[in-house]
Write an enzyme that holds these catalytic residues in place. Structure first.
Site, PDB file in Angstrom:
ATOM      1  N   PRO A 105       0.832  -1.209   0.000  1.00 32.05           N
ATOM      2  CA  PRO A 105       0.000   0.000   0.000  1.00 32.05           C
ATOM      3  C   PRO A 105       0.865   1.257   0.000  1.00 32.05           C
ATOM      4  O   PRO A 105       1.870   1.334   0.708  1.00 32.05           O
ATOM      5  CB  PRO A 105      -0.796  -0.119   1.308  1.00 32.05           C
ATOM      6  CG  PRO A 105      -0.753  -1.564   1.653  1.00 32.05           C
ATOM      7  CD  PRO A 105       0.557  -2.079   1.135  1.00 32.05           C
ATOM      8  N   GLU A 106       0.475   2.213  -0.814  1.00 33.47           N
ATOM      9  CA  GLU A 106       1.176   3.500  -0.894  1.00 33.47           C
ATOM     10  C   GLU A 106       0.226   4.603  -0.431  1.00 33.47           C
ATOM     11  O   GLU A 106      -0.856   4.322   0.066  1.00 33.47           O
ATOM     12  CB  GLU A 106       1.661   3.741  -2.327  1.00 33.47           C
ATOM     13  CG  GLU A 106       2.537   2.602  -2.866  1.00 33.47           C
ATOM     14  CD  GLU A 106       2.995   2.818  -4.295  1.00 33.47           C
ATOM     15  OE1 GLU A 106       3.059   3.975  -4.743  1.00 33.47           O
ATOM     16  OE2 GLU A 106       3.279   1.825  -4.981  1.00 33.47           O
ATOM     17  N   ARG A 109      19.670  18.555  -5.689  1.00 31.71           N
ATOM     18  CA  ARG A 109      20.405  17.295  -5.671  1.00 31.71           C
ATOM     19  C   ARG A 109      20.431  16.692  -7.057  1.00 31.71           C
ATOM     20  O   ARG A 109      19.590  17.010  -7.895  1.00 31.71           O
ATOM     21  CB  ARG A 109      19.787  16.315  -4.673  1.00 31.71           C
ATOM     22  CG  ARG A 109      18.276  16.235  -4.798  1.00 31.71           C
ATOM     23  CD  ARG A 109      17.655  15.220  -3.867  1.00 31.71           C
ATOM     24  NE  ARG A 109      17.789  15.455  -2.451  1.00 31.71           N
ATOM     25  CZ  ARG A 109      17.103  16.342  -1.734  1.00 31.71           C
ATOM     26  NH1 ARG A 109      16.232  17.126  -2.328  1.00 31.71           N
ATOM     27  NH2 ARG A 109      17.275  16.455  -0.441  1.00 31.71           N
TER      28      ARG A 109
END
Ligand SMILES: [Zn+2]
Length: 280
Positions: free
Chosen positions: A2-3, A158
């Site tokens: 699950p996200e 980054r």
């Protein structure tokens, strides 16, 4: 696993059906689910208390309790939170049960076949010691909002491949493998583009894609894949999987351009699907 959209769907269910209901008593079966503390700590911490809210940070569910403590639930690979009638048979692998007060005899069940999931009761004033990973989470695009300028700073500051950056919970919290691939496709960006190479218009596309993808998935109740256990609190699956354009579509034709075949590679250590024609 699950996200964010799946966990957010569970959070909404907890808000409707768990918050405000006294927990009358608690059963803990398998100790691995409460491994961070102990069976007794979870039983003592949850018996006779009431959740006052249901919150989410990334993939973490957090319910502040009227005792001053908080309950954290993490579903990990296969965890499910269900609210079922007491009279219905408990599913296999039900490890924690909270009996709820109310006109209907119901219980919250934490079910987890693979047992990577966790239920923790902790003191929010001591979270840096008891739940240190919460302090390391990056911006949650839904809970915190994620502005275009915040995203521009995160990617421009980054040099990381985009897939790895989206999966890094300390930068943006809640996105996993499904929504990373779907977001990058919607943004027309390749998984291996370096974050600080994005032009302003590409940052704008990525920003829009993160919000559009997550919001569409939440509206659909998340994604229930054929090999996963994810269901909402009432036991219903989501249906965003029918809207996936690249995830798990290796060798199928691209739904966006219709002129290329979806490719699968390993990126950031994870299976990654993309359209070589749409994504640059
Ligand atoms: Zn395409």
């Amino acid at each position: 696993m699950p996200e964010l959209p799946e966990v957010e769907t569970v959070r909404r269910g907890l808000e409707q059906r768990f918050v405000g209901r006294l927990i009358e008593h608690v059963e803990v079966g398998r100790e691995r689910t409460v491994r961070r503390t102990s069976r007794l700590a979870v039983i003592d911490g949850l018996t006779g208390v009431t959740a006052t809210a249901a919150q989410r940070r990334g993939k973490y569910l957090i319910c502040p309790l009227d005792s001053g403590d908080s309950m954290m639930i993490h579903l990990r690979m296969s965890g499910r939170v269900l609210i079922d009638p007491v009279s219905s048979p408990r599913p296999l692998h039900t490890h924690v049960v909270l009996h709820l007060a109310g006109p209907e005899a119901e219980e919250l069940r934490f079910v987890d076949p693979r047992t990577f999931g966790e239920v923790v009761v902790y003191d929010p004033d001591n979270a840096s010691v008891e739940m240190p990973e919460l302090g390391r989470l990056g911006i949650d695009p839904i809970t915190d909002g994620l502005s275009r300028s915040q995203l521009a700073a995160l990617v421009g500051g980054r040099s990381r491949q985009l897939k790895a950056l989206l999966l890094d919970q300390s930068i943006i919290a809640g996105i996993g493998n499904i929504y990373a691939d779907e977001t990058l496709h919607a943004a027309r960006l390749r998984h291996d583009r370096l974050s600080n190479s994005l032009r302003p218009v590409e940052v704008t596309r990525l920003h829009q894609a993160i919000h559009d993808t997550l919001n569409a998935a939440i509206a659909a109740g998340g994604s229930t894949l054929k090999d996963t256990q994810y269901v909402d609190i009432g036991g219903q699956g989501g249906w965003f999987q029918v809207s996936h354009r690249v995830y798990d579509r290796e060798d199928q034709s691209c739904l966006t351009c219709g002129r290329a075949v979806i490719r699968r590679v390993i990126a950031a250590g994870r299976s990654t699907c993309f359209c070589p024609r749409c994504q640059k």
